[in-house]
Design an enzyme around this catalytic site. Structure first.
Site, PDB file in Angstrom:
ATOM      1  CG  MET A  31      -2.002  -1.104   1.104  1.00  0.00           C
ATOM      2  SD  MET A  31      -3.528  -0.760   2.011  1.00  0.00           S
ATOM      3  CE  MET A  31      -2.925  -0.641   3.672  1.00  0.00           C
ATOM      4  CG  LEU A  34       7.234   1.207  -0.933  1.00  0.00           C
ATOM      5  CD1 LEU A  34       7.974   0.851  -2.221  1.00  0.00           C
ATOM      6  CD2 LEU A  34       6.279   0.084  -0.540  1.00  0.00           C
ATOM      7  N   GLY A  37      11.449  -3.033   5.246  1.00  0.00           N
ATOM      8  CA  GLY A  37      10.736  -4.302   5.237  1.00  0.00           C
ATOM      9  C   GLY A  37      10.195  -4.641   3.859  1.00  0.00           C
ATOM     10  CG  HIS A  38       7.157  -2.268   2.014  1.00  0.00           C
ATOM     11  ND1 HIS A  38       7.042  -1.179   2.836  1.00  0.00           N
ATOM     12  CD2 HIS A  38       5.934  -2.870   2.020  1.00  0.00           C
ATOM     13  CE1 HIS A  38       5.828  -1.109   3.324  1.00  0.00           C
ATOM     14  NE2 HIS A  38       5.132  -2.127   2.843  1.00  0.00           N
ATOM     15  CD  GLN A  62      -6.092  -3.585   3.008  1.00  0.00           C
ATOM     16  OE1 GLN A  62      -6.024  -4.096   1.898  1.00  0.00           O
ATOM     17  NE2 GLN A  62      -5.082  -3.667   3.874  1.00  0.00           N
ATOM     18  CG  ASP A 151       0.626  -7.453   8.062  1.00  0.00           C
ATOM     19  OD1 ASP A 151       0.006  -6.840   8.940  1.00  0.00           O
ATOM     20  OD2 ASP A 151       1.464  -6.910   7.319  1.00  0.00           O
ATOM     21  CD  GLN A 154      -2.071  -8.787   4.565  1.00  0.00           C
ATOM     22  OE1 GLN A 154      -2.788  -7.812   4.733  1.00  0.00           O
ATOM     23  NE2 GLN A 154      -0.801  -8.672   4.184  1.00  0.00           N
ATOM     24  CB  SER A 186       4.470  -1.161  10.602  1.00  0.00           C
ATOM     25  OG  SER A 186       3.175  -0.758  10.210  1.00  0.00           O
TER      26      SER A 186
END
Length: 279
Positions: A31, A34, A37-38, A62, A151, A154, A186
């Site tokens: 989403m 960034l 982690g991404h 969501q 997540d 998820q 995050s």
């Protein structure tokens, strides 16, 4: 410069060319906003597949809270700069109308595994996640999809959906990346005040303490009660849950006799943080 594509009609011919050349195509759904982690997901994708697509789409379906959707950081230009050195082949950043065109009437709902934990506290959240991920799988035509283990629920929901619907995508989970103080990376962390950011690692520390207690034979109820108290005493506003679950099914367990996961969600400075660790 990485091409930023908005329409499926622009993306599919390129993917068809890659697939015709028998090249595996990875998708990393995000989403935006960034962080490292991404980028770790992108690198894992690049290690497995010669072609990598990163999607950037803030999915309205969501979000339970419209205010949360409005506050979610949108940093597309900065995101593109971060991705530039990573060998990404395309960024797919569709408009809302491209994902949910007029008359859109389909929802993907995964029963059971989506219902506890986040499912209880965010009704409809996982239906929004499953629907958009199913759409992104179809839009990108990817053979592999990479998601972070932060997540965990998820990831479990997406794996169940892909298996149940016979989607031709291998769903790959990647380890949670943490800052040096243990806080799981995050996009929401950017919303913490400096004082709250200093307190935030207390969630992970409490979870680690609970995991040690559980491995030492302390009953789940008592270990989790202590952990919740530690989080609240550290200055968190509230704890939505701190629970021990079967790692695969997310069914309740009383002891880590089989692979188990400790999952938690807590609010600090008005920002809801989630985390999980293996037990």
């Amino acid at each position: 410069m990485i091409p930023i594509l908005r329409r499926v009609a622009d993306l599919r011919p390129q993917v068809a060319e890659w697939r015709a050349d028998r090249q595996a195509v990875a998708v990393v759904p995000t989403m935006g906003a960034l962080h490292a982690g991404h980028l770790s997901l992108v690198r894992a994708a690049r290690a497995r597949c010669p072609r990598v697509i990163v999607t950037i789409f803030v999915n309205p379906a969501q979000f339970n809270n419209p205010e949360d959707l409005e506050k979610y950081p949108r940093t597309e230009n900065a995101d593109a700069e971060l991705l530039a050195p990573e060998g990404v082949d395309a960024v797919f950043a569709p408009l809302v109308d491209e994902v949910y065109p007029p008359g859109f009437a389909t929802t993907v709902s995964v029963a059971g595994i989506s219902e506890p934990l986040e499912g209880m506290h965010r009704p409809g959240h996982f239906a929004g996640v499953a629907t958009v991920v199913a759409k992104l799988f179809g839009m990108t035509g990817a053979s592999h999809a990479f998601f972070g283990e932060k997540d965990w629920q998820q990831l479990a929901v997406i794996r169940r959906m892909a298996a149940d619907l016979d989607l031709p995508v291998e769903v790959v989970g990647c380890p949670t990346l943490r800052d040096s103080d243990g806080l799981a990376m995050s996009s929401r962390n950017a919303r913490l005040s400096p004082a709250a950011r200093a307190l935030a690692p207390a969630l992970h520390r409490a979870m680690q303490g609970a995991a040690r207690s559980l491995r030492g034979g302390v009953k789940a109820g008592k270990a989790l009660e202590w952990a919740v108290a530690d989080v609240l005493n550290a200055g968190f506003d509230s704890v939505d849950y701190m629970d021990l679950r079967d790692a695969a099914t997310l069914g309740s367990v009383e002891a880590p006799d089989a692979p188990a996961r400790l999952l938690a969600a807590a609010t600090l400075d008005g920002v809801r943080l989630i985390d999980n660790i293996a037990v």
